[in-house]
Design a protein around this motif. Structure first.
Motif: not given
Length: 215
Positions: A81-109
């Motif tokens: 259950q711990d694993l499911r909870d941790v991976y679920h939250l990481l999936g939500l948080l990191e996918s949100d972050a990755a989407g933000a980077v895709a939309a706004s990252a510079s060429a150097a980034e």
């Protein structure tokens, strides 16, 4: 009159002790379920039990140590259950972050992310190095997304995830599959497709959870 010279405050002893124990846990020198012998460790470090107990409180807050009444501290055993909870939250948080980077990252980034991915490809035959570069890639994404609260939450969740990392990476073909997932994430980032990047990151964590699960 000259201004007073400022001095840097040295890192608190309990923080140093916490980091030493944290790394022992990550290296599996202290296994999940192991009792932490406070007297032995205090003697080994040449410290009193007071900073050691403060260090254990820090690790307990991070989820790496479990405190049991009148029985002391134990390295946390991560349940399914711990694993499911941790991976679920990481999936939500990191996918949100990755989407933000895709939309706004510079060429150097984006170039920096490509360089880290190339390191990841080169590390495919070295499990420990692969894990370290993989984490650097994910943490760079979070840094570029520039939300310190999200970064802090992810950093804490990843500490718990590390308790089970050996199980997931030892699974036959997991490193190969993880690389394929990273290629999909990078391709979506380079295409600046925020939705595709989020989907690729969520899929990465969903597959990671399946690999980390004991069954």
């Amino acid at each position: 009159m000259s201004a007073p010279v400022s001095t840097l405050t040295p890192r608190a002893l309990y923080e140093e002790v916490a980091e030493q124990l944290r790394q022992r846990i990550f290296r599996r020198e202290l296994e999940p379920g192991d009792w932490i012998d406070e007297l032995k460790i205090a003697e080994e470090f040449g410290i009193s039990r007071t900073p050691l107990r403060e260090a254990l409180k820090v690790l307990a807050t991070e989820g790496l140590v479990t405190m049991r009444l009148r029985r002391g501290a134990y390295v946390t055993v991560v349940s399914e259950q711990d694993l499911r909870d941790v991976y679920h939250l990481l999936g939500l948080l990191e996918s949100d972050a990755a989407g933000a980077v895709a939309a706004s990252a510079s060429a150097a980034e984006l170039q920096a992310l490509q360089a880290l991915h190339a390191e990841l490809e080169a590390a495919a035959g070295e499990r420990e190095r692969f894990f370290a570069v993989n984490e650097r890639f994910h943490m760079l994404l979070l840094e570029l997304a520039d939300n310190r609260w999200r970064s802090q939450m992810v950093a804490d969740l990843r500490k718990v995830m590390k308790l089970n990392r050996h199980n997931s990476l030892l699974k036959q073909g997991r490193i190969r599959d993880s690389l394929a997932e990273h290629r999909a994430i990078l391709a979506a980032l380079l295409a600046r497709d925020a939705q595709a990047t989020e989907r690729a990151m969520r899929a990465h964590f969903a597959r990671g959870l399946r690999a980390a699960s004991p069954n």
